[in-house]
Design a protein around this motif. Structure first.
Motif, PDB file in Angstrom:
ATOM      1  N   GLU A  16       1.203  -1.133  -0.469  1.00 61.70           N
ATOM      2  CA  GLU A  16      -0.002  -0.020   0.028  1.00 61.70           C
ATOM      3  C   GLU A  16       0.926   1.570   0.052  1.00 61.70           C
ATOM      4  N   ILE A  66      -7.020   0.706  -2.084  1.00 61.27           N
ATOM      5  CA  ILE A  66      -7.810   1.740  -1.477  1.00 61.27           C
ATOM      6  C   ILE A  66      -8.244   2.360  -2.906  1.00 61.27           C
ATOM      7  N   LYS A 143     -18.284   3.028   5.914  1.00 61.49           N
ATOM      8  CA  LYS A 143     -16.478   2.633   4.868  1.00 61.49           C
ATOM      9  C   LYS A 143     -17.421   0.997   4.658  1.00 61.49           C
ATOM     10  N   ASN A 147     -17.964  -0.521   0.236  1.00 57.20           N
ATOM     11  CA  ASN A 147     -17.312  -1.545  -0.255  1.00 57.20           C
ATOM     12  C   ASN A 147     -19.051  -2.564  -0.796  1.00 57.20           C
ATOM     13  N   ILE A 158     -12.929  -6.326  -3.936  1.00 57.19           N
ATOM     14  CA  ILE A 158     -11.222  -6.564  -3.600  1.00 57.19           C
ATOM     15  C   ILE A 158     -10.778  -6.277  -4.648  1.00 57.19           C
ATOM     16  N   SER A 418       0.562   3.945   1.248  1.00 51.99           N
ATOM     17  CA  SER A 418       0.839   3.491   3.120  1.00 51.99           C
ATOM     18  C   SER A 418       0.358   4.505   3.960  1.00 51.99           C
TER      19      SER A 418
ATOM     20  N   LYS B  45     -12.859 -13.321   2.006  1.00 58.60           N
ATOM     21  CA  LYS B  45     -11.516 -12.970   1.463  1.00 58.60           C
ATOM     22  C   LYS B  45     -11.508 -11.394   1.583  1.00 58.60           C
ATOM     23  N   ALA B  46     -10.279 -10.748   1.849  1.00 56.09           N
ATOM     24  CA  ALA B  46     -10.459  -8.962   2.263  1.00 56.09           C
ATOM     25  C   ALA B  46      -8.521  -9.136   2.300  1.00 56.09           C
ATOM     26  N   LEU B  47      -8.880  -7.943   1.582  1.00 53.50           N
ATOM     27  CA  LEU B  47      -7.082  -7.582   1.226  1.00 53.50           C
ATOM     28  C   LEU B  47      -6.607  -6.805   2.342  1.00 53.50           C
ATOM     29  N   ASP B  51     -11.059  -4.657   6.502  1.00 55.90           N
ATOM     30  CA  ASP B  51     -12.364  -4.910   5.948  1.00 55.90           C
ATOM     31  C   ASP B  51     -13.151  -5.952   6.799  1.00 55.90           C
ATOM     32  N   VAL B  95      -2.785  -2.045   4.564  1.00 53.66           N
ATOM     33  CA  VAL B  95      -3.684  -0.642   5.027  1.00 53.66           C
ATOM     34  C   VAL B  95      -3.510   0.189   5.967  1.00 53.66           C
TER      35      VAL B  95
END
Lengths: 431, 170
Positions: A16, A66, A143, A147, A158, A418, B45-47, B51, B95
């Motif tokens: 990141e 992101i 947030k 998503n 993702i 990041s 699944k997550a990055l 999340d 992140v």
């Protein structure tokens, strides 16, 4: 006797992003400020060469966890220009909706968990959660809405996979969107509350004469189309972007620095730039909250970018809700095209600022050339310039405090490297 | 003193990772679990660790799998009960710096942890962009999948989740 002082702030991982800060003084005078960033987009540009153009949106989405939508939107618009594809109004609308999702996800996280702790005196969002659980929970819920939207429209949160050159692989069913509406109705009100909350924070008194640059569209708050306009009066077509903005190598960083041409000066991209240039194009709900909290534009205080993000969060919810409520499934979801040799470019507005892509494709549909200019490389020179202007006023403080305050200033830009919380580690060398 | 019983737990498994080389192991374990379709196990699944808070509600038992580096020689994977795993990921950078320990601390602070999360770490090598996961990890991925399933079967399926006592396994 010479008193030399070096504050070195280092980091970190790259996935990141990676950043470090080097501050050097001699006899109390600031000699050098270097923001060191290591960005991978160059690798991705090389990686794209020779690949089928259909792979570009999915590959560029992997540049950033992101803001994948920003990379996808910029790439598909640029490739469509190269292929002479004109998308339908319905596709255009869905792309705006997808961008709303990314702005919601990104802005909500940054406001609540990354930036607000700076103003409230917390080391991190985690520490802040103990005293402000409602605010943190609100941020997390907002947030999550972002998503969810990416998941429904993008195929997954993702690295969304539903974005295609020419449109979308599949247009969502109406009921898929309808299920989101109650959450987005709640989210709009919560975003308004959040904006009122951040507007009440105390901001350092720091204003600069910025050259702020953003995409401006005559009829809407620009996401995917418009002209590249600056607060100093520059107004150019995206096609001419590279005649006015250039990237240069600097010795202290693997990332490129963007600067204006021919002056070779820094410039500022991001929410403050957008708001200063397009306030009158916000959705009414966002305009109302901006008026209510007394947010004056143009605003030249970078610390107030948290408020600009709040106003944009309201905008993103209001526009998303409008699209979700009016949505009717349509066909085709993707405009057909034929391969042709060509070149195209596009600029869109990532949450943290303008992003520019240019591609050349051959008659077999293979990428021959790719150029990607992310927002953070455009802001990098500006961040250093801010630090040079701001640091002399605080250099009498201990290293740790200088480092912390430097981090806070950097976080104003929400750099997508990041970023924020614990962005910097300090190593001090004294002679 | 016996731990206080609460409600039956929903079980959430989150595979963390990215598409970059061995970093995909968490996702691959999630994929392997999805093929077995275990009843009552929500698999995501997550990055980024942050999340997982999208799906973590109070009363949910949380299981996490991610790549890690620095296991003891010969170890290919390991399971911890949080916060023991903090050591393994202490220096990791996620992140926005939201590492697994950071996110779990946040979850705890927000009252979203009803049970001490279980964390599986798989030793990984290169995680470079545009590279594939090392095929040698396939065996390890299978072993971790089996361990997750065995854990779910023995601990979660027919038992009551309990409130954590200083986050010792419930």
């Amino acid at each position: 006797m010479s008193a030399s002082r070096t504050i070195r702030v280092e980091i970190l991982s790259r996935v990141e992003g990676e950043g470090a800060l080097h501050i050097h003084t001699e006899n109390g005078r600031l000699e050098q400020v270097q923001l060191q960033i290591y960005e991978p987009p160059r690798l991705f540009e090389a990686l794209l060469r020779g690949r089928p153009l259909e792979e570009v949106p999915d590959i560029t989405a992997r540049i950033c966890g992101i803001c994948p939508v920003a990379y996808q939107m910029s790439s598909v618009h640029a490739l469509e220009m190269a292929l002479e594809v004109t998308i339908s109004p319905e596709i255009r609308q869905l792309r705006r909706l997808l961008y709303c999702g990314e702005w919601i996800e990104s802005h909500a996280l940054h406001m609540h968990l990354l930036h607000a702790p700076d103003f409230l005196g917390y080391e991190s969002g985690i520490a802040m959660a103990a005293d402000h659980p409602d605010a943190v929970n609100r941020g997390l819920r907002l947030k999550k809405h972002g998503n969810q939207l990416l998941e429904v429209l993008g195929g997954r949160a993702i690295h969304p996979i539903n974005v295609a050159v020419g449109g979308f692989y599949r247009a969502p069913r109406r009921e898929e969107f309808a299920r989101l509406i109650p959450d987005f109705e709640w989210g709009l009100q919560a975003a308004i509350e959040a904006t009122r909350w951040v507007a009440g924070l105390e901001f350092p008194d720091f204003e600069r004469d910025y050259d702020m640059v953003a995409l401006v569209h005559p009829d809407e708050y620009a996401f995917n189309e418009g002209r590249v306009v600056s607060t100093r009066g520059r107004d150019v077509a995206v096609l001419d972007y590279e005649e006015h903005y250039d990237e240069v190598h600097v010795a202290h960083s693997t990332a490129l620095h963007s600067e204006t041409l021919p002056e070779r000066r820094c410039y500022h991209v991001g929410p403050l730039a957008r708001l200063n240039l397009s306030r009158d194009r916000l959705f009414p709900e966002a305009r109302r909250v901006a008026d209510e909290i007394g947010f004056e534009t143009p605003c030249w205080n970078p610390y107030r970018s948290i408020v600009a993000r709040g106003i944009e969060l309201v905008h993103a919810y209001a526009e998303a809700l409008s699209i979700l409520c009016d949505y009717r499934p349509f066909t085709p979801s993707r405009i057909a095209y034929e391969y042709r040799e060509g070149e195209g470019c596009a600029a869109t507005e990532a949450p943290r600022g303008l992003i520019y892509h240019r591609y050349q494709v051959d008659a077999e549909g293979k990428v021959q050339f790719a150029k990607i200019v992310p927002p953070t490389s455009q802001n990098q020179k500006q961040i250093e310039d801010d630090l040079r202007a701001w640091l002399p006023g605080v250099l009498d403080r201990p290293d740790k405090e200088v480092a912390r305050m430097s981090e806070e200033l950097v976080r104003n830009y929400d750099p997508c490297i990041s970023c924020s919380t614990h962005f910097l580690k300090v190593v001090r060398h004294a002679r | 003193m016996p731990a206080e019983p609460v409600t039956r737990a929903a079980v959430l498994f989150v595979g963390l990772g990215s598409s970059h080389g061995d970093d995909a192991v968490g996702w691959r374990v999630a994929d392997a679990l999805l093929k077995t379709s275990p009843e009552g196990l929500m698999i995501r699944k997550a990055l980024a660790p942050i999340d997982l808070l999208d799906w973590l509600e109070p009363g949910t038992r949380l299981l996490i799998c991610d790549g890690c580096q620095g296991l003891e020689t010969g170890e290919t994977w390991r399971r911890w009960t949080w916060p023991d795993c903090d050591v393994a990921w202490k220096s990791a950078v996620g992140v926005h710096d939201f590492t697994i320990p950071g996110v779990l601390a946040l979850a705890e602070g927000l009252g979203r942890l009803s049970c001490a999360p279980e964390v599986w770490g798989i030793e990984v090598g290169a995680c470079d962009p545009a590279t594939e996961l090392n095929e040698n990890l396939a065996t390890t991925i299978g072993k971790v999948r089996d361990d997750v399933l065995a854990f779910v079967e023995s601990t979660c399926k027919d038992s009551l989740c309990t409130k954590p006592r200083s986050y010792v396994r419930c």
